[in-house]
Write a protein that holds these residues in place. Structure first.
Motif, PDB file in Angstrom:
ATOM      1  N   ASN A 153      -1.194  -9.739   7.315  1.00  0.00           N
ATOM      2  CA  ASN A 153      -2.298  -9.414   8.227  1.00  0.00           C
ATOM      3  C   ASN A 153      -2.110  -8.047   8.877  1.00  0.00           C
ATOM      4  O   ASN A 153      -3.087  -7.351   9.179  1.00  0.00           O
ATOM      5  CB  ASN A 153      -2.421 -10.487   9.306  1.00  0.00           C
ATOM      6  N   TRP A 154      -0.859  -7.664   9.083  1.00  0.00           N
ATOM      7  CA  TRP A 154      -0.580  -6.414   9.790  1.00  0.00           C
ATOM      8  C   TRP A 154      -0.618  -5.206   8.855  1.00  0.00           C
ATOM      9  O   TRP A 154      -1.171  -4.163   9.196  1.00  0.00           O
ATOM     10  CB  TRP A 154       0.786  -6.508  10.463  1.00  0.00           C
ATOM     11  N   PHE A 155      -0.063  -5.360   7.666  1.00  0.00           N
ATOM     12  CA  PHE A 155       0.081  -4.210   6.763  1.00  0.00           C
ATOM     13  C   PHE A 155      -0.702  -4.334   5.457  1.00  0.00           C
ATOM     14  O   PHE A 155      -0.883  -3.326   4.757  1.00  0.00           O
ATOM     15  CB  PHE A 155       1.564  -4.005   6.406  1.00  0.00           C
ATOM     16  N   GLY A 156      -1.132  -5.519   5.092  1.00  0.00           N
ATOM     17  CA  GLY A 156      -1.827  -5.707   3.816  1.00  0.00           C
ATOM     18  C   GLY A 156      -0.932  -6.346   2.770  1.00  0.00           C
ATOM     19  O   GLY A 156       0.293  -6.332   2.880  1.00  0.00           O
ATOM     20  N   ASN A 157      -1.570  -6.900   1.737  1.00  0.00           N
ATOM     21  CA  ASN A 157      -0.837  -7.615   0.687  1.00  0.00           C
ATOM     22  C   ASN A 157      -0.086  -6.651  -0.230  1.00  0.00           C
ATOM     23  O   ASN A 157      -0.601  -5.593  -0.604  1.00  0.00           O
ATOM     24  CB  ASN A 157      -1.791  -8.447  -0.163  1.00  0.00           C
ATOM     25  N   ASP A 158       1.126  -7.042  -0.585  1.00  0.00           N
ATOM     26  CA  ASP A 158       1.926  -6.360  -1.607  1.00  0.00           C
ATOM     27  C   ASP A 158       2.181  -4.891  -1.292  1.00  0.00           C
ATOM     28  O   ASP A 158       2.228  -4.037  -2.181  1.00  0.00           O
ATOM     29  CB  ASP A 158       1.268  -6.499  -2.989  1.00  0.00           C
ATOM     30  N   THR A 159       2.324  -4.592  -0.009  1.00  0.00           N
ATOM     31  CA  THR A 159       2.732  -3.259   0.409  1.00  0.00           C
ATOM     32  C   THR A 159       4.246  -3.218   0.571  1.00  0.00           C
ATOM     33  O   THR A 159       4.917  -4.253   0.558  1.00  0.00           O
ATOM     34  CB  THR A 159       2.061  -2.886   1.742  1.00  0.00           C
ATOM     35  N   ASP A 160       4.792  -2.032   0.738  1.00  0.00           N
ATOM     36  CA  ASP A 160       6.235  -1.873   0.905  1.00  0.00           C
ATOM     37  C   ASP A 160       6.614  -2.104   2.361  1.00  0.00           C
ATOM     38  O   ASP A 160       6.120  -1.402   3.252  1.00  0.00           O
ATOM     39  CB  ASP A 160       6.673  -0.459   0.509  1.00  0.00           C
ATOM     40  N   GLY A 161       7.500  -3.068   2.606  1.00  0.00           N
ATOM     41  CA  GLY A 161       7.949  -3.271   3.970  1.00  0.00           C
ATOM     42  C   GLY A 161       8.564  -4.627   4.215  1.00  0.00           C
ATOM     43  O   GLY A 161       8.729  -5.438   3.303  1.00  0.00           O
TER      44      GLY A 161
ATOM     45  N   LEU B 125      13.918 -16.497  19.656  1.00  0.00           N
ATOM     46  CA  LEU B 125      14.466 -16.568  21.014  1.00  0.00           C
ATOM     47  C   LEU B 125      13.798 -17.695  21.790  1.00  0.00           C
ATOM     48  O   LEU B 125      13.576 -17.604  22.998  1.00  0.00           O
ATOM     49  CB  LEU B 125      14.264 -15.228  21.735  1.00  0.00           C
ATOM     50  N   SER B 126      13.479 -18.788  21.092  1.00  0.00           N
ATOM     51  CA  SER B 126      12.827 -19.935  21.719  1.00  0.00           C
ATOM     52  C   SER B 126      13.806 -20.797  22.495  1.00  0.00           C
ATOM     53  O   SER B 126      13.397 -21.627  23.312  1.00  0.00           O
ATOM     54  CB  SER B 126      12.136 -20.792  20.654  1.00  0.00           C
ATOM     55  N   GLY B 127      15.091 -20.625  22.227  1.00  0.00           N
ATOM     56  CA  GLY B 127      16.103 -21.455  22.880  1.00  0.00           C
ATOM     57  C   GLY B 127      16.406 -22.733  22.132  1.00  0.00           C
ATOM     58  O   GLY B 127      17.235 -23.534  22.575  1.00  0.00           O
ATOM     59  N   LYS B 128      15.780 -22.947  20.991  1.00  0.00           N
ATOM     60  CA  LYS B 128      16.054 -24.155  20.205  1.00  0.00           C
ATOM     61  C   LYS B 128      17.436 -24.043  19.553  1.00  0.00           C
ATOM     62  O   LYS B 128      17.996 -22.947  19.421  1.00  0.00           O
ATOM     63  CB  LYS B 128      14.986 -24.362  19.138  1.00  0.00           C
ATOM     64  N   THR B 129      17.976 -25.193  19.157  1.00  0.00           N
ATOM     65  CA  THR B 129      19.300 -25.230  18.543  1.00  0.00           C
ATOM     66  C   THR B 129      19.211 -25.890  17.158  1.00  0.00           C
ATOM     67  O   THR B 129      18.755 -27.036  17.059  1.00  0.00           O
ATOM     68  CB  THR B 129      20.289 -26.018  19.421  1.00  0.00           C
ATOM     69  N   PRO B 130      19.651 -25.215  16.079  1.00  0.00           N
ATOM     70  CA  PRO B 130      20.082 -23.812  16.078  1.00  0.00           C
ATOM     71  C   PRO B 130      18.892 -22.873  15.989  1.00  0.00           C
ATOM     72  O   PRO B 130      17.809 -23.276  15.556  1.00  0.00           O
ATOM     73  CB  PRO B 130      20.934 -23.730  14.808  1.00  0.00           C
ATOM     74  N   ALA B 131      19.097 -21.639  16.398  1.00  0.00           N
ATOM     75  CA  ALA B 131      18.045 -20.627  16.259  1.00  0.00           C
ATOM     76  C   ALA B 131      17.873 -20.285  14.777  1.00  0.00           C
ATOM     77  O   ALA B 131      18.819 -20.386  13.996  1.00  0.00           O
ATOM     78  CB  ALA B 131      18.411 -19.380  17.051  1.00  0.00           C
ATOM     79  N   TYR B 132      16.639 -19.897  14.402  1.00  0.00           N
ATOM     80  CA  TYR B 132      16.342 -19.622  12.999  1.00  0.00           C
ATOM     81  C   TYR B 132      15.640 -18.272  12.891  1.00  0.00           C
ATOM     82  O   TYR B 132      14.448 -18.147  13.157  1.00  0.00           O
ATOM     83  CB  TYR B 132      15.458 -20.724  12.423  1.00  0.00           C
ATOM     84  N   ASP B 133      16.405 -17.248  12.520  1.00  0.00           N
ATOM     85  CA  ASP B 133      15.839 -15.922  12.300  1.00  0.00           C
ATOM     86  C   ASP B 133      15.351 -15.807  10.856  1.00  0.00           C
ATOM     87  O   ASP B 133      15.816 -16.538   9.970  1.00  0.00           O
ATOM     88  CB  ASP B 133      16.887 -14.840  12.583  1.00  0.00           C
ATOM     89  N   TYR B 134      14.465 -14.853  10.605  1.00  0.00           N
ATOM     90  CA  TYR B 134      13.873 -14.754   9.275  1.00  0.00           C
ATOM     91  C   TYR B 134      13.569 -13.295   8.938  1.00  0.00           C
ATOM     92  O   TYR B 134      13.163 -12.512   9.799  1.00  0.00           O
ATOM     93  CB  TYR B 134      12.585 -15.577   9.195  1.00  0.00           C
ATOM     94  N   ILE B 135      13.759 -12.946   7.674  1.00  0.00           N
ATOM     95  CA  ILE B 135      13.354 -11.644   7.147  1.00  0.00           C
ATOM     96  C   ILE B 135      12.379 -11.889   6.007  1.00  0.00           C
ATOM     97  O   ILE B 135      12.726 -12.526   5.007  1.00  0.00           O
ATOM     98  CB  ILE B 135      14.556 -10.825   6.640  1.00  0.00           C
ATOM     99  N   SER B 136      11.165 -11.395   6.149  1.00  0.00           N
ATOM    100  CA  SER B 136      10.158 -11.492   5.095  1.00  0.00           C
ATOM    101  C   SER B 136       9.993 -10.109   4.471  1.00  0.00           C
ATOM    102  O   SER B 136       9.714  -9.139   5.169  1.00  0.00           O
ATOM    103  CB  SER B 136       8.820 -11.976   5.660  1.00  0.00           C
ATOM    104  N   THR B 137      10.189 -10.012   3.166  1.00  0.00           N
ATOM    105  CA  THR B 137      10.100  -8.726   2.483  1.00  0.00           C
ATOM    106  C   THR B 137       8.884  -8.676   1.571  1.00  0.00           C
ATOM    107  O   THR B 137       8.412  -9.697   1.070  1.00  0.00           O
ATOM    108  CB  THR B 137      11.367  -8.463   1.651  1.00  0.00           C
ATOM    109  N   SER B 138       8.407  -7.464   1.331  1.00  0.00           N
ATOM    110  CA  SER B 138       7.225  -7.258   0.500  1.00  0.00           C
ATOM    111  C   SER B 138       7.399  -5.957  -0.288  1.00  0.00           C
ATOM    112  O   SER B 138       8.064  -5.027   0.166  1.00  0.00           O
ATOM    113  CB  SER B 138       5.966  -7.181   1.373  1.00  0.00           C
ATOM    114  N   GLY B 139       6.788  -5.902  -1.466  1.00  0.00           N
ATOM    115  CA  GLY B 139       6.855  -4.680  -2.266  1.00  0.00           C
ATOM    116  C   GLY B 139       8.280  -4.308  -2.636  1.00  0.00           C
ATOM    117  O   GLY B 139       9.091  -5.145  -3.006  1.00  0.00           O
ATOM    118  N   LYS B 140       8.598  -3.026  -2.512  1.00  0.00           N
ATOM    119  CA  LYS B 140       9.919  -2.560  -2.926  1.00  0.00           C
ATOM    120  C   LYS B 140      11.031  -3.114  -2.045  1.00  0.00           C
ATOM    121  O   LYS B 140      12.201  -3.175  -2.475  1.00  0.00           O
ATOM    122  CB  LYS B 140       9.976  -1.032  -2.920  1.00  0.00           C
TER     123      LYS B 140
END
Length: 302
Positions: free
Chosen positions: A97-105, A112-127
């Motif tokens: 929604n922010w950058f468009g489909n199949d772009t590089d980024g 930081l919700s305080g839940k246990t365990p915390a769950y961070d995420y990296i979503s990659t697109s394009g290159k």
């Protein structure tokens, strides 16, 4: 034996020519690349953790890294509880929604919700999929030294430093490659991400390296099967030279005085020719695909 060897060599030659034929057609490419708008790369502070000055400073650091790596970067600080599956969906959709489909980024999600365990995420697109897929877990493990463990107090300065360190890790762990041997398969979309002749492709067509692996395995299996079959047949039968039947007959006892060809039966073969031609088969498409672009990435508990 000569016929067997000739057949195997012909089969191998035909298989070796298939890559040349499949490489002639260019696959459809959904890759959109990077539009150069590094100003779109920002921090989203959904937890209201930072002051306006701090957010401006972090935005400048993110945009500088975006310009350096030539790709979009979105860092999302969230205080809302989400399940692991919801986090993945949220990150992929937010990036599109922010950058468009199949772009590089990529999008870096800080839980930081305080839940246990915390769950961070990296979503990659394009290159970014090929740049960070191999070293993504290294980045997460390194960031554990900067982020609070589950249940610990969340400090503004600590998260600020962690974001700056994450931007540094993007440069350290970028695995730059344009070779045709690296690829990523997005199973949700059914697409493959790979480089071909130095150009990135996001397509439903398998890369050549997959077909090469299949052909190599097939050739090896075929050769082994043929060898085993030959050895088994050789063990069962003893091959002897042909025997001349004339040795069982006396030349004086046999005297052909007349030769005559007589047909005692006549056969006719008939086959029906259909008057209606059959049309081409209809093949229905596969299952539906998720909306949005293709994504790599993954999550990490801390």
């Amino acid at each position: 034996m000569k016929r067997l060897v000739s057949f195997l060599m012909t089969a191998i030659l035909c298989v070796c020519m298939v890559p040349l034929l499949t490489g002639c057609s260019e696959p459809e490419n959904d890759y959109a690349g990077w539009n150069g708008n590094y100003q779109d790369s920002v921090l989203i502070d959904d937890r209201d953790l930072f002051t306006e000055t701090q957010k401006r400073e972090l935005d400048e650091a993110i945009q500088q890294k975006s310009k350096e790596l030539e790709m979009n970067i979105l860092i999302y600080v969230d205080g809302t509880y989400r399940s692991d599956a919801d986090t993945k969906t949220f990150c992929d959709q937010t990036y599109d929604n922010w950058f468009g489909n199949d772009t590089d980024g990529l999008m870096y999600y800080l839980d930081l919700s305080g839940k246990t365990p915390a769950y961070d995420y990296i979503s990659t697109s394009g290159k970014a999929i090929l740049l960070y897929e191999e070293n993504r877990e290294l980045i997460f493990n390194h960031m554990d030294n900067y982020l609070p463990a589950s249940g610990q107090e969340i400090k503004q300065e600590q998260i600020y430093d962690a974001i700056e360190e994450f931007l540094s890790q993007l440069s350290v762990n970028a695995k730059s490659t344009t070779s045709g041997t690296s690829f990523y398969h997005d199973k949700n979309k059914g697409t493959y991400i790979y480089y071909k002749h130095g150009e990135l492709y996001i397509t439903h067509k398998k890369p050549l390296i997959i077909w090469v692996r299949i052909w190599v395995v097939s050739i090896i299996i075929g050769l082994l099967t043929a060898l085993i079959t030959f050895l088994v047949s050789k063990g069962k039968y003893t091959f002897k030279a042909k025997t001349n039947p004339s040795i069982y007959l006396s030349k004086d006892a046999v005297n052909f005085t007349q030769r005559n060809d007589q047909h005692i039966r006549t056969y006719q073969s008939r086959s029906r020719i259909s008057s209606s031609s059959s049309g081409g088969g209809h093949r229905s498409g596969g299952g539906g695909h998720h909306s949005g672009g293709s994504h790599g990435g993954g999550g990490h508990h801390r």
